[in-house]
Each structure stands twice: as structure tokens, then as C-alpha cells.
Design an enzyme around this catalytic site. Sequence first.
Site, PDB file in Angstrom:
ATOM      1  N   ASP A 140       0.822  -1.213   0.000  1.00  0.00           N
ATOM      2  CA  ASP A 140       0.000   0.000   0.000  1.00  0.00           C
ATOM      3  C   ASP A 140       0.861   1.271   0.000  1.00  0.00           C
ATOM      4  O   ASP A 140       1.874   1.333   0.698  1.00  0.00           O
ATOM      5  CB  ASP A 140      -0.861  -0.051   1.273  1.00  0.00           C
ATOM      6  CG  ASP A 140      -2.034   0.889   1.204  1.00  0.00           C
ATOM      7  OD1 ASP A 140      -2.092   1.695   0.273  1.00  0.00           O
ATOM      8  OD2 ASP A 140      -2.887   0.795   2.105  1.00  0.00           O
ATOM      9  N   ASP A 197      -3.168 -11.126   8.703  1.00  0.00           N
ATOM     10  CA  ASP A 197      -2.236 -10.036   9.004  1.00  0.00           C
ATOM     11  C   ASP A 197      -1.390 -10.386  10.218  1.00  0.00           C
ATOM     12  O   ASP A 197      -0.402  -9.711  10.510  1.00  0.00           O
ATOM     13  CB  ASP A 197      -3.008  -8.735   9.281  1.00  0.00           C
ATOM     14  CG  ASP A 197      -3.396  -8.047   7.985  1.00  0.00           C
ATOM     15  OD1 ASP A 197      -2.931  -8.479   6.916  1.00  0.00           O
ATOM     16  OD2 ASP A 197      -4.174  -7.072   8.041  1.00  0.00           O
ATOM     17  N   CYS A 211      -6.256 -11.180  -0.791  1.00  0.00           N
ATOM     18  CA  CYS A 211      -6.042 -10.764   0.589  1.00  0.00           C
ATOM     19  C   CYS A 211      -7.303 -10.026   1.010  1.00  0.00           C
ATOM     20  O   CYS A 211      -7.978  -9.427   0.174  1.00  0.00           O
ATOM     21  CB  CYS A 211      -4.831  -9.824   0.634  1.00  0.00           C
ATOM     22  SG  CYS A 211      -4.565  -9.018   2.217  1.00  0.00           S
ATOM     23  N   ASP A 216      -6.237  -6.702  -2.510  1.00  0.00           N
ATOM     24  CA  ASP A 216      -6.707  -6.594  -1.129  1.00  0.00           C
ATOM     25  C   ASP A 216      -8.160  -6.132  -1.080  1.00  0.00           C
ATOM     26  O   ASP A 216      -8.707  -5.623  -2.070  1.00  0.00           O
ATOM     27  CB  ASP A 216      -5.801  -5.590  -0.386  1.00  0.00           C
ATOM     28  CG  ASP A 216      -5.736  -5.856   1.107  1.00  0.00           C
ATOM     29  OD1 ASP A 216      -6.569  -6.618   1.629  1.00  0.00           O
ATOM     30  OD2 ASP A 216      -4.841  -5.279   1.757  1.00  0.00           O
ATOM     31  N   ASN A 239     -10.471  -4.411   2.240  1.00  0.00           N
ATOM     32  CA  ASN A 239     -10.275  -4.170   3.663  1.00  0.00           C
ATOM     33  C   ASN A 239     -11.489  -3.720   4.466  1.00  0.00           C
ATOM     34  O   ASN A 239     -11.333  -3.046   5.481  1.00  0.00           O
ATOM     35  CB  ASN A 239      -9.151  -3.140   3.844  1.00  0.00           C
ATOM     36  CG  ASN A 239      -7.783  -3.788   3.699  1.00  0.00           C
ATOM     37  OD1 ASN A 239      -7.540  -4.859   4.244  1.00  0.00           O
ATOM     38  ND2 ASN A 239      -6.908  -3.168   2.948  1.00  0.00           N
TER      39      ASN A 239
END
Length: 685
Positions: free
Chosen positions: A361, A542, A520, A472, A474
Site C-alpha cells: 500500500d 495479518d 487478501c 486486497d 479491507n
Amino acid sequence: MPISYNEQERIFRLDTPRTTYLCGLAGSENFLGHVYYGPRVPDDNMGYLLRLEERPFTPDGNPGERASFYDCFPFEYPAWGGGNFRQPCLRTAQGGGSCELFYDSHRVFPGKPPLEGLPAAYGENCSTLEIVLRDPVSDIKVHLLYTVFEDVDVITRSARVENGGSAAVDLTAALSASLELDNEDFDLITLHGSWAREQTIDRRPLASGKQAAFSLRGISSHQFHPFLALCEHSAAQEHGLVYGMSFIYSGNFLAQAELDQFNKVRAVLGIHPDGFSWRLEPGASFQTPEAALVCSGEGLGGMSRAYHDFFRRHLIRGQSKRRPTLLNSWEACYFDFDHDRLLHLGQEAAKYGVELLVVDDGWFGRREDANSSLGDWRVNEEKLPGGLKHLGEELAELGVDLGVWMEPEMISPDSELYRAHPDYAMAIPGRTPSLARDQYVLDLTRREVRDCVYEQISAVLRSAPISYVKWDMNRPLTDVYSPSLPRSRQGETAHRYVLGLYELQERLVTDFPDILLENCCSGGGRFDPGMLYYSPQIWTSDNAEAVDRLVIQEGTSLIYPLSAMGAHVAACPSHVNGRITPFQVRGRVSLPGCFGYELDLDKLSPEEQALIPGQLEEYRRCGPIFRGGDCYRLASYRENGAYDAIMAVTKDKSAAVVSFVQVRSRAYRRSLRLKLAGLEESALY
Ligand code: GLA
């Protein structure tokens, strides 16, 4: 023939190498009932197991009466109504919700059809049975698909619901599979967790009523896993009867076992009916995602090995892709990097022979922290002059490949995309949408939104020599509403989101076949078979701290091959739980998965740095055995509180590898013997 129909007995028979599945027609109306699933049996005249003559309960003098029949019949695909008070697979909003499904026709054919828009198992060496059930009143038809594979003890099931009538129908439940079993003193096994504590095994005796693992978060979730197993109470790693149900899907799900008044179990798996609806116009169909069923007579280990082989051979399309060792920038520098810092990480990687640098990121838009720029997939040239292209070329000179992180499903309120298209974020009209990690979810049900994201990310991938993408996601879905559908059809939105996601990943793997994709979701929040269809590995959690990781990886290995597990040596003390774990132990725990480093190698002590070549060499030697072999869980730290051991044996049994981790010392300070498994008895290793 692995699939046959005994016309006299009216029994369908499906055989895998070591299991048999029987279902059959009952009564003059041709109900489809479940007869048997278990270790392979020679005969298929077992219709007596349907117990049609039995009186269900005393006050009911007439076993032929509809209500009592429905109350206990082991329906192969139960619909709501008529006295079926147990969990239905099919329910509609019309006609009081009731449906009655009777056998209509069937066919058997070689191979397996793809499921449109959905991840699904594939293969040449398999055969499929399609049984069509029909409700004469609504003219709804259900096409049940069963596929058996010649090389694995797995049966896949799905259902396609077709509206054959002349009026629209709204489905309010359309699950994928149901399994009716006699309760054999069953334990129920599910996986539960939270962020940084994914996939923890939970085993408890099956109790009366409904017990479920489920998700209503729009993703398969950290909290529960789309899976359940029922096993004999005495079953252990390598003995006992176990049934597994795994869902090839990445959104809301229900995995539920229901123990009824007659000590029978109905286990169902499918899209969660809460909040779900689907409008079927006349002639239209709804295809459910697929469920993968396993029956193992060799305990939990037998179930795991069946799933591992099945996923590796028949689901994970990128299975044969090379899995490079990697260095990920996240725990090494978070958002605090520029070109020189990344190049320096690349030089460290090159020094030790780590093959890939993943820029996590922070490389795009104005992303200096987690508060901005999702949706603006353009390289931040202030941080990276010359873009990823320049960095990639410099890394290539060092012999290191370049990978990048992306979160394509998201939009930050502080982004150019949001300022231009606030309507691209999912929101319920009149309500303030819920922020999570300072971001909203893009409405992937809309083609223009998917195209906008895809154009951006594919341009990035074309702009530089990128060989790996970490995709990803999130946050959960909260404001599940799309203006692309009328109010009355918003029950479709959550599933349409998942279909949109699948379409995006399909485009990516088709247009960039050489890229290694790793999914992810804040760690393992969407670690499921659906995502494995697109990416052969997934970031497991994580939490890469070694001791916690043992528990997470044990649960993951219950279903998934070790080749699917991203496993990194992370910074110490752990950024997640503060624990200090020796570098060597961190390496050992990461060894069975897809190995990488997620720390600044420069900051390690000279003693630790000296261990790196040995770790990489061990991974090169042992990694292929763990990733491709048969896996045995020898000892569980979660259970014994002291040590953990996992073992793998090559398919030809020529080599084996054991990873042992001692977490706590034991009071009686004697070394212990570890009983190995899966070896050739007459061979010397
Ligand atoms: C999630 C992922 C991490 C990392 C961060 C970046 O939390 O699980 O590995 O990529 O996002 O923001």
C-alpha cells in the site's frame, strides 16, 4: 461407470474411488430422497434406508399423511412447505413460499459444465448427473448437478432454479446442497475467528436444533468460514468417519447443521437466505454456487487430503504457477517509502536471493496513510519518479521481480474518483453510508464502475514489468444497495457484487496470464475456494506472529492445500501482538506455506541475517513437498498447549518433511517421540 441409475430400485448411484453416494425416488409421486453417503458399498438396493413405512411419531396414525411425511423425509433438495419445518434449500415469495419438487427427468454425461459467472471445479476425468425436479403448480424446475471425479473422493453439487411458468417468481432461498445423515454421535466442526485470528478450529458435540457458521458481511469473512464438518465423536486426525461441506463462494453464506426430533441431521450449504432474493422472470434461471462434499473414513486428515487434492487438481487454476520467495514492504516501511527506499529493499532481496519485491500500500494517488486515494490507481510520481516502470527496470537489473498491492473494490471519500463519481460508492438512498478504514465499497454490480476500475488497474499493469499482484479488500459490505436495481430487487445486490468481483478477477487473469495473483482481505477475511479459483495463494492473516500463526495455519490446512497459504517472516516484536519470537521459529512456521519476508532485512541482527540463506535453501528443498504432497497434522499446539508438528510426504512417498515447533517447555524435561505418518512402511527415509 461412476454414475448409474438402478431402474428397478429407482436409485441413483455415484462412486468416487472410496465413497458411494445414493439418492432415490420415493412414493408414487417420485420425491427425491437421500439414501446413503459413506464408505464405498457394493450394492445400490438400499432404498429401505428411506424408511418410508415407518410411523414418524405416535399420535400420527397415518404415515401416508402429507404433513408427517414432509416432517421427516430426507429430501435431497428440500423446499419450504407442506410440513417441511426443517431448513429449506428453496423458498419463494409467492404462493405462501411453498414448493413441491418431484422428479422430472435425469441425464448422465461425461465431464462437467462450467457454471456461468461463478468459480467452479473443472476436469476431464469426471462425470456429471443432472436430476431435474419440478413443481407442477408454479412450474419451477430445479436442475441438480452432481459431479464425481475419478481421482479424488469429492462430489460437487449445485442447483439451477428455472422459472418454467408464465409469471415472475422471487426466490427468497436458493441454497446449493443439503445432506441428510443419521446422527452418529456427531461433533460439528467449524472455523471461526476475527481479524488477526482467522480460521480457528471449533469442535463441539452436535446439539438439538440449528447450529451454523455464516456470513452476512458480503465477504466470506474473518468471523466464520464457508465450511462445516460432521464427524463421529471418536474421530481423530487419522481415524473415524468425517463429512465435509465446503462452499466455492466468497460472499454471504450459511453452513448449517440441524439435528431434528428423530435424531437425524440436515446439513445445508449455500448463499445465506437472510436478505437474499432473486427475481426470476418466466424462462429465466438462477445458478447457485457450488458445494464440494467429502466423506472420509480416515479421520480429519483424510478429509483434508481429499480437499487438498481436489483444490489443487480441479479448482485452483494457477496451481502450477511458480511461487517466488518475496519481500513485502508493508511491515518493513508501511506508507513511508520512496523510490530509493524501495530500491534499497530490492538490493537487500537480491543480496540473499529473494526473488520478488512487493510494493504494498502507498504507491498511488496521494496515499500517505489509509485515509485517501483508493480509486485513483495512478502512480505517485513524487514518491516514485519514473513510475513503477523505472523501479521495475532497476529491480530487474538486480535480478528481482516487481509486485504491487491494489485494493480495486474500494473508494476513499478523499479521492478524485469519489469527487467525480460519488454515486460509485454503495449507499442506501437517504442514509449516510458507514465508513470503515476510511473507505466505501464500490458498487461492483454496475458495469461502468467495474470498467472504470479495470481500465485503471490494467493500465498500471501494462505500464511496468509487474509479475505479481496482491489484491486486497479491507472492509465488509454495509450499505448494500445499488441504483442499478429497483427497490423491490435489492435482495440481489450482495450476490451481484460477488459476481462483479469474479468478473473483474476473471478479466485480470485472462488479460495477464503471467501475473501471479494473491488475494487478501485484511489478512484472511476472504480466504475461500471461490477466490482460489482466481488466485493460487491468499494472504492467510495479518497476524504473522509465529505462535498465533500455528493456530491459524492449522485451521487453514483443515481444508486448503499449504500451497494456498501466504506465510511470511514478519517483524519482531510482532506488530500485531507484541510477542518476541526467535527468527528461526518465524522461518520454520512460514516454511510450509508460500514463503516471504515482511520486514526490513537490514534491521536484523548479524546472527539473524546469517540464518536467511539457510531458510531460503530449506524452502527451496522442502517447500515443494509441503505444497504438492500429502499433509499430516502430527501435533496441534492449539490442543496440547506446548508444541506443533506438521508433515508432508511426496505423492510417490520417496521423500517426506516434518516441521516441528516447540512453543513452551514441558514440566517433565524429557524429549518426546513424534509419531510420523504416511510413510512407506518398508522404506528407509
Ligand atoms: C491489509 C492487508 C495488509 C496490508 C494492508 C495495506 O491490512 O491485509 O497485508 O496490505 O492492508 O493497507
